[in-house]
Design an enzyme around this catalytic site. Structure first.
Site, short mmCIF file in Angstrom:
data_model
loop_
_atom_site.label_atom_id
_atom_site.label_comp_id
_atom_site.label_asym_id
_atom_site.label_seq_id
_atom_site.Cartn_x
_atom_site.Cartn_y
_atom_site.Cartn_z
CG ASN A 141 42.77 46.75 45.90
OD1 ASN A 141 43.76 47.48 45.92
ND2 ASN A 141 42.72 45.61 45.24
CG HIS B 126 47.78 34.33 41.00
ND1 HIS B 126 46.70 34.49 41.83
CD2 HIS B 126 47.79 35.42 40.19
CE1 HIS B 126 46.08 35.62 41.53
NE2 HIS B 126 46.74 36.21 40.54
CG LEU B 127 48.93 30.47 35.72
CD1 LEU B 127 48.79 29.30 34.76
CD2 LEU B 127 50.39 30.91 35.83
N GLY B 128 47.13 35.12 36.09
CA GLY B 128 46.17 36.15 35.70
C GLY B 128 46.90 37.14 34.82
N GLY C 216 48.57 39.51 35.95
CA GLY C 216 49.84 39.33 36.64
C GLY C 216 49.96 37.84 36.90
CG ASP D 111 42.29 39.01 27.02
OD1 ASP D 111 42.20 37.77 27.03
OD2 ASP D 111 41.51 39.75 27.63
NE ARG E 158 39.34 37.00 27.89
CZ ARG E 158 38.85 37.74 28.86
NH1 ARG E 158 37.64 37.50 29.31
NH2 ARG E 158 39.54 38.71 29.39
N GLY F 27 42.60 34.28 36.34
CA GLY F 27 41.89 34.37 35.05
C GLY F 27 42.31 33.34 34.02
CG ASN G 147 38.27 31.46 32.96
OD1 ASN G 147 37.19 30.92 33.18
ND2 ASN G 147 38.73 32.49 33.66
CD GLU H 236 44.22 38.03 44.84
OE1 GLU H 236 43.60 38.16 43.77
OE2 GLU H 236 45.37 38.49 45.00
#
Ligand code: ADP
Length: 391
Positions: free
Chosen positions: A9, A204-206, A208, A279, A281, A324, A328, A375
């Site tokens: 990458n 797809h919740l990261g 991005g 973030d 969290r 992410g 979580n 990925e």
């Protein structure tokens, strides 16, 4: 000797790598690492599959991708002398209209991929240069490109359009969609959990974030569009915003193209709304009303698209949360699932707190899943498949 695949990458300031080795006919992670801060004070670190440190190195001056990859390859060849590298798989953001799946890369392909650089000037040029660098080091090593866009080329033409004149669409202004490698992985993994799911929404919740509607294993709609800005709000990206508002900011000279790009990619989304953090969290731990509002807006947009995609799919069998936040953040998932109760979705609170995998009750008409994405292994598998085909 085991066969090995390198997954690479290449970014503008970092190179990430992972080594997968083939054992008992399956690929397993052997090592991964990164060279950070290539343009300033480059640092290399590598870890084994359990996270134990294998090696470290620092340079005193900036290095280019070729120097970085020569170092990575020398490290891998020495530390894994019992592994024979048979292919390199690269993550590329844009495959244009030509690539509907992963592909072996030659000079002609590289020229085509260079031509897509203007569409994604942040990512595409260093990624293409990464392929070239490996070609210079190992001209005969098969190299495979796996594209973020290609999974979405199955979308009906209507889902790929913007309502602008053909001359503009011909410039590449279309609904490309991204996160395709993650959706590809989830799409291939979900049948092991839920073999009968035909109409599926994946979030797809990261940092991005995007969503994808998958019908019978094929993408039919996705929230990211021409760029990675569109759709859901993200850590620092705005998500959908009226183009008229951007014209207004430009017209009033409050922003120019550079500062507007910075605003939409770096200062918006959860960070911009909360003015506390990007973030999840931190936001979940905060009592500030702005933190709650940012999370509520994120959930609201997910529910909004889930409703739209259920209509496009003609109903819903399963919804999958990944990346992410999806893997979580139990309260974010709970917020989404509860607002989709009208679909017959019923949350299993205890399972949700434990991050699944199944977080809907036995009585739920729609299944809700938490499935960790991967990925890198997807890139490694595609690379090995194409290397084997070539032989
Ligand atoms: P990237 O796109 O950088 O690969 P990830 O998929 O790793 O992003 O997601 C990163 C985001 O996931 C973090 O910014 C954070 O908001 C969220 N996240 C990670 N762990 C947790 C957690 N335990 N609870 C809530 N959110 C989390």
């Amino acid at each position: 000797m085991d066969r090995g695949i390198l997954v690479l990458n290449s970014g503008s300031s970092s190179l990430k790598f992972a080594l997968y080795r083939e054992a008992k006919e399956a690929l397993a992670l052997a090592a991964q690492g990164e060279i950070e801060a290539m343009m300033t004070q480059p640092r290399f670190a590598a870890h084994d599959e359990k996270g134990a440190e294998l090696a470290k190195h620092a340079w005193k001056a900036p290095i280019d991708a070729e120097t970085g990859f020569r170092f990575v390859l020398a490290f891998v060849e020495k530390a894994y002398a019992d592994v024979r590298i048979v292919g390199a798989g690269h993550r590329l953001v844009q495959g244009g209209t030509r690539y509907h799946g992963p592909a072996l890369v030659d000079d002609e392909a590289l020229t085509y991929l260079d031509g897509l650089s203007l569409l994604e000037p942040q990512h595409q040029p260093p990624e293409v240069e990464g392929v070239r660098a490996i070609r210079r080091i190992h001209p005969d090593l098969p190299q495979v490109a796996v594209f973020d866009t290609s999974f979405h080329r199955t979308m009906p033409e209507i889902a790929q359009l913007y309502a602008v004149p053909k001359s503009v669409r011909d410039e590449g202004v279309r609904h490309w969609g991204y996160h395709g490698t993650s959706y590809d992985y989830i799409n291939r993994t979900l049948p092991k959990y839920d073999p009968s799911a035909r109409r599926v929404i994946v979030g797809h919740l990261g940092s991005g974030a995007s969503m994808c509607a998958i019908l019978d294993g094929k993408s039919i709609a996705t929230t990211m569009g021409f760029s990675g800005i569109e759709g859901l709000p993200m850590g620092t990206r705005s998500g959908a915003i009226d183009a008229g508002a951007l014209l207004y900011l430009l017209r009033r000279k409050l922003y120019d193209d550079k500062s507007l790009q910075h605003l939409l990619y770096e200062e918006s989304g959860l960070k911009g709304l909360s003015e506390i953090s990007n973030d999840v969290r931190t936001l979940l731990a905060s009592d500030a009303p702005e933190a709650k509002q940012a999370i509520d807006y994120f959930v609201y947009q997910i529910v909004f698209f889930a409703g739209a995609y259920t209509a496009l799919l003609g109903g819903l069998d399963a919804i999958v949360f990944t990346a992410g936040i999806g893997e979580n953040a139990a309260s974010v998932r709970a917020g989404v699932v509860k607002q989709l109760a009208w679909l017959g979705l019923e949350l299993d609170e205890a399972a949700n707190k434990k991050n699944g995998p199944l977080i809907s009750t036995g009585a739920s008409r729609v299944r809700a899943w938490v499935i960790p994405t991967n990925e890198e292994i997807m890139i490694a598998r595609h690379t090995l498949t194409l290397v084997d085909k070539k032989r």
